[in-house]
Design an enzyme around this catalytic site. Structure first.
Site, mmCIF file in Angstrom:
data_model
loop_
_atom_site.group_PDB
_atom_site.id
_atom_site.type_symbol
_atom_site.label_atom_id
_atom_site.label_comp_id
_atom_site.label_asym_id
_atom_site.label_seq_id
_atom_site.Cartn_x
_atom_site.Cartn_y
_atom_site.Cartn_z
ATOM 1 N N LEU A 8 -5.507 22.646 3.269
ATOM 2 C CA LEU A 8 -4.118 22.434 3.652
ATOM 3 C C LEU A 8 -3.934 20.998 4.135
ATOM 4 O O LEU A 8 -4.580 20.568 5.089
ATOM 5 C CB LEU A 8 -3.713 23.422 4.743
ATOM 6 C CG LEU A 8 -3.958 24.915 4.420
ATOM 7 C CD1 LEU A 8 -3.322 25.792 5.483
ATOM 8 C CD2 LEU A 8 -3.431 25.276 3.036
ATOM 9 N N ARG A 15 3.051 13.211 15.671
ATOM 10 C CA ARG A 15 2.473 12.575 16.856
ATOM 11 C C ARG A 15 1.666 11.328 16.517
ATOM 12 O O ARG A 15 1.336 10.531 17.402
ATOM 13 C CB ARG A 15 1.615 13.582 17.616
ATOM 14 C CG ARG A 15 2.435 14.682 18.299
ATOM 15 C CD ARG A 15 1.550 15.821 18.766
ATOM 16 N NE ARG A 15 0.485 15.376 19.654
ATOM 17 C CZ ARG A 15 -0.576 16.107 19.946
ATOM 18 N NH1 ARG A 15 -0.707 17.329 19.427
ATOM 19 N NH2 ARG A 15 -1.494 15.649 20.769
ATOM 20 N N ARG A 315 -20.221 -8.834 1.147
ATOM 21 C CA ARG A 315 -19.017 -8.207 0.616
ATOM 22 C C ARG A 315 -19.350 -7.359 -0.609
ATOM 23 O O ARG A 315 -20.481 -7.403 -1.119
ATOM 24 C CB ARG A 315 -17.987 -9.291 0.285
ATOM 25 C CG ARG A 315 -17.423 -9.981 1.531
ATOM 26 C CD ARG A 315 -16.595 -11.195 1.170
ATOM 27 N NE ARG A 315 -15.487 -10.852 0.274
ATOM 28 C CZ ARG A 315 -14.752 -11.764 -0.368
ATOM 29 N NH1 ARG A 315 -15.028 -13.054 -0.227
ATOM 30 N NH2 ARG A 315 -13.765 -11.379 -1.164
ATOM 31 N N ASN A 368 -15.968 -20.545 -7.289
ATOM 32 C CA ASN A 368 -15.857 -19.545 -8.344
ATOM 33 C C ASN A 368 -14.438 -19.212 -8.774
ATOM 34 O O ASN A 368 -14.223 -18.518 -9.758
ATOM 35 C CB ASN A 368 -16.548 -18.243 -7.891
ATOM 36 C CG ASN A 368 -15.986 -17.709 -6.586
ATOM 37 O OD1 ASN A 368 -15.640 -18.483 -5.694
ATOM 38 N ND2 ASN A 368 -15.895 -16.397 -6.462
ATOM 39 N N TYR A 369 -13.425 -19.701 -8.062
ATOM 40 C CA TYR A 369 -12.050 -19.271 -8.314
ATOM 41 C C TYR A 369 -11.188 -20.483 -8.653
ATOM 42 O O TYR A 369 -11.154 -21.468 -7.898
ATOM 43 C CB TYR A 369 -11.515 -18.568 -7.067
ATOM 44 C CG TYR A 369 -10.138 -17.975 -7.190
ATOM 45 C CD1 TYR A 369 -9.781 -17.212 -8.300
ATOM 46 C CD2 TYR A 369 -9.204 -18.157 -6.180
ATOM 47 C CE1 TYR A 369 -8.518 -16.649 -8.403
ATOM 48 C CE2 TYR A 369 -7.934 -17.598 -6.267
ATOM 49 C CZ TYR A 369 -7.595 -16.842 -7.387
ATOM 50 O OH TYR A 369 -6.342 -16.295 -7.471
#
Length: 450
Positions: A8, A15, A315, A368-369
């Site tokens: 369920l 709350r 990471r 790398n980007y």
């Protein structure tokens, strides 16, 4: 006998003071719903049905993200637990086995407890999970005689004598699926809340000559999460258990209370974990590694003999082979480092492959980007990368090559070669002294004018 689960997960969780459905709030990096589903998965259920309601699309996405085999049904109106379970009737049509009703906001019920309920079901038509609470408060009470459960009374419908009973209802119920739904069809809503209570099936079953019993568990297993404070308590409960289990399995924790695990963290024996280490989801540490203080690991694998930190960040996609060393203030992302490679300090290695025994000097960055795409850096075996080297990907450094300190590498470096790419140094005689004298005079003039 085959088993199915009905979980369920329709409630809003007022709350929580949140737009997020209650069952999607996280403990140890995973939604409460996923904790409930994964604990029950040990039963190898034939079917799992998740009953959604508030923000049904989000809950469905989380459930299906955990398993494509999950059936998801909608409780359009929240009319009580009995009504919620009935929404699973069509999904379990033709199923000949036991059904266990669980709750998406109750994450800590152990597989062993559920197995005990299945065992008890062999001798009884209905099995209810109960616990003795330190403070029974507003829990429903279980009225028993011997091992027979006579009825379940909701707190708001209980008299003084019933409220004095310490045995409380968790809401978890096991019954043969067809029996469960037949009993629910007979449930009415003549109660203080005007709801259809799942718990009413016990009294109805007794009236039909069916038997019911109680399996008991520790109160901590039945902890339901209804507020941020209870969420924090659940997190503390999980962490305490995870730390105890890690140490029992041969892991050294120098300061256990400062180490935080995720729901799926795996750490091998003889690993040493120093203070203030955080394991986000998806971390596996093999035997005999060392994770030093103030490190953060996520979605990574550290092999035997690896050393990480202090103050390191691994990471997702990081794979460290045996005896790799990652030092202070080093970040590694989506990179494979082969046996014995070293990145000891102040470097970023992303989207890369570093060969065995290669040494990455301080201040090295894999660029790398490019603002749109990620590019890969490949570093061969036994490579020496000088300090403050910029590796502009895509680029490859051949085996046994090296770079001079301060080099910006924009072309591949062949095997055995050394790359030098930096401006020639020029020393301008007396320039520094003249410049400082001029600046000091300018400052003195400005001070005098003010």
């Amino acid at each position: 006998m085959a088993t199915s689960l009905i979980i369920l997960a329709a409630g809003k969780g007022t709350r929580m003071q949140s737009d997020l459905p209650k069952v999607l709030h996280k403990v140890a990096g995973a939604p409460l719903l996923i904790h409930a589903m994964s604990s029950a998965a040990a039963l190898e259920p034939e079917k799992t049905v998740v009953v959604t309601g508030h923000s049904a699309d989000l809950v469905e996405a989380a459930a299906r993200g955990w398993s494509d085999a999950v059936d998801v049904v909608l409780q359009a109106e929240q009319l009580g637990t009995g009504h919620a379970v009935l929404q699973a009737k069509d999904a379990l049509s033709g199923f000949d086995g036991d059904a266990i009703v669980l709750y998406g906001d109750t994450p800590f019920i152990r597989p062993e407890t559920l197995e005990a309920m299945i065992d008890a079901r062999a001798a009884h038509d209905i099995v209810v999970l109960g616990f003795e609470a330190a403070d029974p408060g507003r829990y429903g009470r279980l009225v028993v005689e011997g091992d027979a459960l006579q009825k379940i009374v909701e707190f708001k419908d209980a008299d003084a004598q019933e409220r004095a009973i310490p045995l409380c209802n968790s809401g978890v119920i096991c019954a043969k699926a067809d029996v469960l739904f037949d009993l629910l069809d007979a449930v009415g809503n003549d109660n203080a809340a005007g709801e259809y209570y799942l718990t009413d099936i016990v009294g109805i079953a007794r009236g039909k000559g069916l038997s019911a019993t109680v399996v008991r568990c520790d109160e901590a297993e039945t902890m339901g999460i209804n507020s941020r404070a209870e969420l924090a308590t659940a997190e503390a409960t999980f962490q305490a258990r995870a730390r105890a289990e890690a140490m029992a399995n041969g892991v050294t924790l120098h300061a256990p209370e400062t180490v935080y695990f995720s729901h799926d963290t795996f750490i091998g024996a003889d690993t040493v974990i120093e203070p203030n280490v955080v394991f986000a989801p998806g971390v596996t540490i093999e035997n005999g590694a060392q994770i030093r203080a103030f490190s953060h690991l996520e979605g990574c694998h550290v092999s035997r003999g690896g050393v990480v930190g202090p103050y390191a960040r691994l990471r997702p996609g990081t794979e460290l082979a045996e005896d790799v060393k990652i030092g202070n203030f080093v970040e590694v992302k989506n990179a494979v480092l082969d046996t014995g490679a070293k990145v000891n300090h102040l470097s970023y290695i992303g989207d890369a492959h570093v060969g065995a025994r290669s040494n990455i000097g301080a201040g090295t960055i894999t660029c790398n980007y490019d603002g749109v795409f990620k590019h890969k850096t490949t570093i061969g075996r036994d490579v020496f990368v000088g300090s403050n080297t910029m590796l502009v990907a895509p680029v490859t450094l051949g085996d046994e090559s090296m770079t001079a300190t301060g080099t910006i590498v924009t072309r591949d470096v062949p095997e055995g070669d050394m790359a030098v790419a930096r401006a020639r140094q020029e020393n301008k005689a007396g320039f520094a002294r003249r410049m400082f004298e001029k600046l000091k005079a300018k400052r003195a003039k400005a001070t005098k004018e003010t």
